[in-house]
Design an enzyme around this catalytic site. Structure first.
Site, mmCIF file in Angstrom:
data_model
loop_
_atom_site.group_PDB
_atom_site.id
_atom_site.type_symbol
_atom_site.label_atom_id
_atom_site.label_comp_id
_atom_site.label_asym_id
_atom_site.label_seq_id
_atom_site.Cartn_x
_atom_site.Cartn_y
_atom_site.Cartn_z
ATOM 1 N N HIS A 67 0.824 -1.215 0.000
ATOM 2 C CA HIS A 67 0.000 0.000 0.000
ATOM 3 C C HIS A 67 0.850 1.254 0.000
ATOM 4 C CE1 HIS A 67 0.266 0.919 4.432
ATOM 5 N NE2 HIS A 67 0.354 -0.384 4.559
ATOM 6 N N ASP A 184 6.128 1.665 6.463
ATOM 7 C CA ASP A 184 4.848 0.970 6.403
ATOM 8 C C ASP A 184 3.909 1.812 5.520
ATOM 9 O OD1 ASP A 184 2.450 -0.335 6.866
ATOM 10 O OD2 ASP A 184 2.256 0.351 8.944
ATOM 11 N N GLU A 218 -5.354 1.250 2.833
ATOM 12 C CA GLU A 218 -5.018 0.158 3.746
ATOM 13 C C GLU A 218 -5.030 0.610 5.192
ATOM 14 O OE1 GLU A 218 -2.708 -2.673 6.171
ATOM 15 O OE2 GLU A 218 -2.367 -0.526 5.855
ATOM 16 N N GLU A 219 -4.534 1.818 5.447
ATOM 17 C CA GLU A 219 -4.387 2.279 6.831
ATOM 18 C C GLU A 219 -5.730 2.476 7.535
ATOM 19 O OE1 GLU A 219 -1.876 2.177 8.564
ATOM 20 O OE2 GLU A 219 -0.093 2.405 7.302
ATOM 21 N N ASP A 238 3.903 -6.395 3.351
ATOM 22 C CA ASP A 238 3.744 -5.285 4.287
ATOM 23 C C ASP A 238 4.861 -5.386 5.319
ATOM 24 O OD1 ASP A 238 2.644 -3.094 5.676
ATOM 25 O OD2 ASP A 238 0.592 -3.767 5.297
ATOM 26 N N HIS A 318 4.659 2.810 13.068
ATOM 27 C CA HIS A 318 3.766 3.954 13.295
ATOM 28 C C HIS A 318 4.436 5.072 14.087
ATOM 29 C CE1 HIS A 318 -0.385 2.107 12.176
ATOM 30 N NE2 HIS A 318 0.580 1.618 11.422
#
Length: 341
Positions: A67, A184, A218-219, A238, A318
């Site tokens: 993504h 990510d 995706e998130e 991922d 994150h």
């Protein structure tokens, strides 16, 4: 495999702001490169990119996805002093944002810079400057324009719902570490592009037809909710998780057996583990307790696919993330072994 190609592509992609819901520039960059390499492309209505690769057999079609959307922020409201209150896009670790530079994208095409700060940003002014909770209600954006009131900010064209993109601060060290926000999942998107580059450079034809897919939501959980109906196997590429009792390091490819959505296909996962062993690939198998992937989205939406998940080990997900080029290369090796088996 060409490390330089992957690093150069990743560095450029990481520097394109693409918070979830604002991904057109990132997708356009990937599509432009795929076309330059000679691949046919298509986009669906919500902006996901499909890249087609012909295989030796039409017996089945394999999907591989990463993504291009990232975590980010959005203007919730404009405060009386002209600063911006925020809402999050996805799940960034909010305390890590205190002091970060950002860009504000307005609906009429203007871009302004700013800084994300605690609402108690100064030691010499606020007694709780060091102790105040850093959550979404206690951070704000200080805009790099002369604004002292809500009306000043409104005159700039900034309004509720504008995108606030966080500076990724991309660095690639001489020791091979790749440091940036939003590895990510842009590092995995770069790994997939590295595989496409490898197929072209070495004139490799995969065993079956492939569709490489880059998703845009995706998130927030529905990136690959819709996939082409001909796909029977879907491999999500991922980030691999690092920490606690997990086995993976930044120099390995992680194979996920289970995440918060449940176990991945047992036979598919076993096949990937076997391929890693047979090809002397540096890998780990792990469980991700607080994680969901584009395979999770596809299966939840009712797509009839076998699903698996792999990716390079990424530390501090994150937050301020880091991986190593070795982990990216091991991921690419496993993908190539899989699509050529």
């Amino acid at each position: 495999m060409n490390k330089e190609y992957v690093c150069d592509f990743a560095k450029k992609l990481l520097q394109i702001d693409s918070p979830t819901g604002y991904t057109k520039k990132a997708i356009a960059y990937v599509e432009e490169e795929a076309k330059r390499l000679g691949y046919e492309t298509k986009r669906n209505n919500k902006g996901n990119l499909w890249i087609y690769v012909n295989g030796k057999s039409n017996e089945k079609t394999i999907g591989l996805c990463a993504h291009c959307d990232t975590l980010g922020l959005m203007v919730r409201s404009i405060k009386s002093d002209g600063k911006l209150a925020l809402t999050n896009l996805g799940g960034p670790i909010i305390p890590t944002l205190d002091g970060e530079y950002c860009r504000i994208y307005t609906r009429d095409g203007n871009v302004y810079t700013g800084t994300i700060l605690s609402t108690s940003p100064a030691t010499h002014v606020y007694k709780d400057a060091s102790t105040k909770v850093r959550d979404i209600d206690n951070i704000e954006v200080r805009i790099d324009e002369v604004v002292y009131a809500k009306e000043d900010t409104e005159k700039l064209g900034i309004q509720n719902g504008d995108i606030v993109a966080i500076d990724p601060k991309v660095q690639i060290t001489e020791s091979g570490f790749i440091k940036s926000r939003f590895l990510d999942d842009k590092i995995s998107a770069s790994a997939l592009m590295g595989v496409l580059y490898e197929l072209k450079q070495k004139n490799i034809t995969p065993s079956y037809n492939l569709i490489f897919m880059m998703s845009t939501y995706e998130e927030v959980g529905h990136g690959m909710a819709h996939i082409p109906s001909e796909i029977s196997e879907l491999l999500a590429v991922d980030m691999g998780c690092i920490g606690l009792d997990l086995a993976c390091t930044e120099q390995q490819v992680s194979i996920c057996a289970k995440d918060s959505s449940g176990p991945y296909d047992y036979d598919f996962t076993t096949h990937l583990i076997t391929l890693a062993k047979e090809n002397n690939i540096n890998f780990a198998v792990d469980i991700y307790p607080m994680y969901g992937s584009d395979v999770s989205a596809a299966r939840s939406a009712g797509n009839d696919v076998k699903g698996a998940l792999i990716g390079p080990g990424v530390h501090a997900s994150h937050g301020m993330e880091r991986t190593h080029i070795d982990g990216v290369m091991e991921t690419m090796k496993l993908i190539l072994a899989y699509i050529c088996a």
